[in-house]
Design a protein around this motif. Sequence first.
Motif, PDB file in Angstrom:
ATOM      1  N   VAL A   5      15.964  36.373 -58.678  1.00 51.15           N
ATOM      2  CA  VAL A   5      15.555  34.968 -58.590  1.00 51.15           C
ATOM      3  C   VAL A   5      14.789  34.563 -59.846  1.00 51.15           C
ATOM      4  O   VAL A   5      15.052  33.519 -60.444  1.00 51.15           O
ATOM      5  N   TYR A   6      13.857  35.399 -60.276  1.00 49.92           N
ATOM      6  CA  TYR A   6      13.058  35.099 -61.459  1.00 49.92           C
ATOM      7  C   TYR A   6      13.943  34.908 -62.692  1.00 49.92           C
ATOM      8  O   TYR A   6      13.837  33.911 -63.413  1.00 49.92           O
ATOM      9  N   TRP A   7      14.824  35.892 -62.966  1.00 50.91           N
ATOM     10  CA  TRP A   7      15.613  35.851 -64.188  1.00 50.91           C
ATOM     11  C   TRP A   7      16.699  34.787 -64.157  1.00 50.91           C
ATOM     12  O   TRP A   7      16.988  34.159 -65.185  1.00 50.91           O
ATOM     13  N   VAL A   8      17.294  34.531 -63.007  1.00 50.15           N
ATOM     14  CA  VAL A   8      18.306  33.473 -62.938  1.00 50.15           C
ATOM     15  C   VAL A   8      17.645  32.109 -63.130  1.00 50.15           C
ATOM     16  O   VAL A   8      18.178  31.252 -63.847  1.00 50.15           O
ATOM     17  N   ALA A  67      27.113  28.482 -68.104  1.00 52.41           N
ATOM     18  CA  ALA A  67      27.677  29.258 -66.999  1.00 52.41           C
ATOM     19  C   ALA A  67      27.963  30.684 -67.456  1.00 52.41           C
ATOM     20  O   ALA A  67      27.737  31.643 -66.718  1.00 52.41           O
ATOM     21  N   MET A  68      28.434  30.821 -68.677  1.00 49.97           N
ATOM     22  CA  MET A  68      28.672  32.160 -69.227  1.00 49.97           C
ATOM     23  C   MET A  68      27.355  32.905 -69.414  1.00 49.97           C
ATOM     24  O   MET A  68      27.274  34.104 -69.175  1.00 49.97           O
ATOM     25  N   THR A  69      26.335  32.168 -69.825  1.00 50.19           N
ATOM     26  CA  THR A  69      25.015  32.773 -69.984  1.00 50.19           C
ATOM     27  C   THR A  69      24.492  33.270 -68.643  1.00 50.19           C
ATOM     28  O   THR A  69      23.961  34.382 -68.539  1.00 50.19           O
ATOM     29  N   LEU A  70      24.661  32.457 -67.595  1.00 52.40           N
ATOM     30  CA  LEU A  70      24.246  32.880 -66.251  1.00 52.40           C
ATOM     31  C   LEU A  70      25.045  34.102 -65.801  1.00 52.40           C
ATOM     32  O   LEU A  70      24.493  35.044 -65.230  1.00 52.40           O
ATOM     33  N   ARG A  71      26.354  34.091 -66.074  1.00 51.41           N
ATOM     34  CA  ARG A  71      27.187  35.240 -65.717  1.00 51.41           C
ATOM     35  C   ARG A  71      26.720  36.496 -66.440  1.00 51.41           C
ATOM     36  O   ARG A  71      26.586  37.566 -65.845  1.00 51.41           O
ATOM     37  N   ASP A  72      26.448  36.366 -67.735  1.00 54.03           N
ATOM     38  CA  ASP A  72      25.977  37.510 -68.518  1.00 54.03           C
ATOM     39  C   ASP A  72      24.639  38.018 -67.995  1.00 54.03           C
ATOM     40  O   ASP A  72      24.401  39.229 -67.927  1.00 54.03           O
ATOM     41  N   THR A  73      23.766  37.087 -67.621  1.00 51.05           N
ATOM     42  CA  THR A  73      22.464  37.467 -67.062  1.00 51.05           C
ATOM     43  C   THR A  73      22.662  38.249 -65.767  1.00 51.05           C
ATOM     44  O   THR A  73      22.033  39.291 -65.555  1.00 51.05           O
ATOM     45  N   MET A  74      23.543  37.757 -64.898  1.00 47.64           N
ATOM     46  CA  MET A  74      23.803  38.453 -63.625  1.00 47.64           C
ATOM     47  C   MET A  74      24.406  39.831 -63.867  1.00 47.64           C
ATOM     48  O   MET A  74      24.044  40.803 -63.191  1.00 47.64           O
TER      49      MET A  74
END
Length: 98
Positions: free
Chosen positions: A46-49, A67-74
């Motif tokens: 939750v924190y990092w997203v 969206a790609m950045t969020l995907r990479d983060t996940m």
Amino acid sequence: MSARRGVVSPTGKPVALTPVRPNEGGEATYRQRLERLTAEMQASLVYWVKACYRANEPELAQDASPAMTLRDTMNRLARRWQRRFDEAAPDLARSGRR
């Protein structure tokens, strides 16, 4: 034959085994430690997203790269937490045997 190797009588017939019941104290300890680790993972995700989302908020409506950045983060977080669970597994298993 459907019986597992070593679980047959001398006549070749399957032998019924009594179920193994876990120690209640060991089970409670195992569950508590696993729930603590899972809660840490959830809080981290939750924190990092949220941080990733906030860093890219202005572009989210206009570009696909956030969206790609969020995907990479996940993906990065998934690898991190898979490692954490892999490292914790032997200790968790030992705590459940007590």
